[in-house]
Design an enzyme around this catalytic site. Sequence first.
Site, PDB file in Angstrom:
ATOM      1  N   CYS A   8      29.634 -19.773  50.331  1.00  8.38           N
ATOM      2  CA  CYS A   8      29.303 -20.998  50.090  1.00  8.38           C
ATOM      3  C   CYS A   8      29.304 -21.781  51.426  1.00  8.38           C
ATOM      4  O   CYS A   8      30.842 -21.696  51.904  1.00  8.38           O
ATOM      5  CB  CYS A   8      30.569 -21.758  49.403  1.00  8.38           C
ATOM      6  N   HIS A  50      37.209 -24.304  46.223  1.00  9.98           N
ATOM      7  CA  HIS A  50      36.344 -24.216  45.761  1.00  9.98           C
ATOM      8  C   HIS A  50      35.614 -24.703  44.250  1.00  9.98           C
ATOM      9  O   HIS A  50      36.885 -24.224  43.568  1.00  9.98           O
ATOM     10  CB  HIS A  50      35.612 -23.192  45.436  1.00  9.98           C
ATOM     11  N   HIS A 102      31.594 -32.830  46.587  1.00  8.79           N
ATOM     12  CA  HIS A 102      31.466 -33.908  47.732  1.00  8.79           C
ATOM     13  C   HIS A 102      31.861 -34.895  47.691  1.00  8.79           C
ATOM     14  O   HIS A 102      30.730 -35.041  46.650  1.00  8.79           O
ATOM     15  CB  HIS A 102      30.944 -33.023  48.697  1.00  8.79           C
TER      16      HIS A 102
HETATM   17  P1  5GP Z   1      24.217 -32.969  48.670  1.00 12.88           P
HETATM   18  O1  5GP Z   1      22.805 -33.380  48.573  1.00 12.88           O
HETATM   19  O2  5GP Z   1      24.222 -31.564  48.234  1.00 12.88           O
HETATM   20  O3  5GP Z   1      25.070 -34.675  47.488  1.00 12.88           O
HETATM   21  O4  5GP Z   1      24.664 -33.318  50.173  1.00 12.88           O
HETATM   22  C1  5GP Z   1      25.300 -32.087  50.997  1.00 12.88           C
HETATM   23  C2  5GP Z   1      25.320 -32.699  52.320  1.00 12.88           C
HETATM   24  O5  5GP Z   1      25.345 -31.811  53.136  1.00 12.88           O
HETATM   25  C3  5GP Z   1      23.498 -33.557  52.354  1.00 12.88           C
HETATM   26  O6  5GP Z   1      23.731 -34.422  52.714  1.00 12.88           O
HETATM   27  C4  5GP Z   1      23.776 -31.831  54.299  1.00 12.88           C
HETATM   28  O7  5GP Z   1      23.188 -33.142  54.994  1.00 12.88           O
HETATM   29  C5  5GP Z   1      24.456 -31.942  54.098  1.00 12.88           C
HETATM   30  N1  5GP Z   1      24.661 -30.785  55.399  1.00 12.88           N
HETATM   31  C6  5GP Z   1      24.116 -29.188  53.959  1.00 12.88           C
HETATM   32  N2  5GP Z   1      24.618 -28.217  55.289  1.00 12.88           N
HETATM   33  C7  5GP Z   1      25.383 -28.910  56.197  1.00 12.88           C
HETATM   34  C8  5GP Z   1      26.185 -28.186  57.336  1.00 12.88           C
HETATM   35  O8  5GP Z   1      25.621 -27.200  57.969  1.00 12.88           O
HETATM   36  N3  5GP Z   1      27.148 -28.996  58.367  1.00 12.88           N
HETATM   37  C9  5GP Z   1      26.960 -30.575  57.689  1.00 12.88           C
HETATM   38  N4  5GP Z   1      28.026 -30.856  58.226  1.00 12.88           N
HETATM   39  N5  5GP Z   1      26.296 -31.112  56.630  1.00 12.88           N
HETATM   40  C10 5GP Z   1      25.504 -30.472  55.894  1.00 12.88           C
HETATM   41 ZN    ZN Z   2      33.092 -24.065  47.922  1.00  8.24          ZN
END
Ligand code: 5GP
Ligand code: ZN
Length: 116
Positions: A8, A50, A102
Amino acid sequence: MAAAVQGCLFCRIAAGQLPVERVYENDSVVAFKDIHPQAPFHCLVIPKVHVATLNDFTVEQRALVGELLLTAKLIATEHGLPGYRVAMNVNHEGGQSVFHAHLHVVGGRTLKSALG
Ligand code: 5GP
Ligand code: ZN
């Protein structure tokens, strides 16, 4: 605290195993800048434990859910955001791509009202 889930990404970030720009941390949550910001200010607030999606929080974790939201408010205040958006995508159909729950905190410009 529940063990980190193998593989994760956000468990690894919470454990300090991946470099991120942290903006806030306490015993239960971590906040850091999104790697692909959608606005001048875009950070993510995650629980240290988690939890895959909003649907997976238990009633006993209600304080943690509140902590995520109050952290979003704190960060927005600390960064002087006059207005901002807090969003949580839930499951693939809701736009979630990382399955460690998140909150997005987005601001730094005037946001359109559309949600998607
Ligand atoms: P979701 O689409 O799940 O709501 O948002 C996931 C977010 O995580 C996306 O906005 C993406 O840019 C961010 N993200 C994905 N991988 C990483 C990473 O390795 N580091 C950081 N800081 N953000 C990440
Ligand atoms: Zn996790």
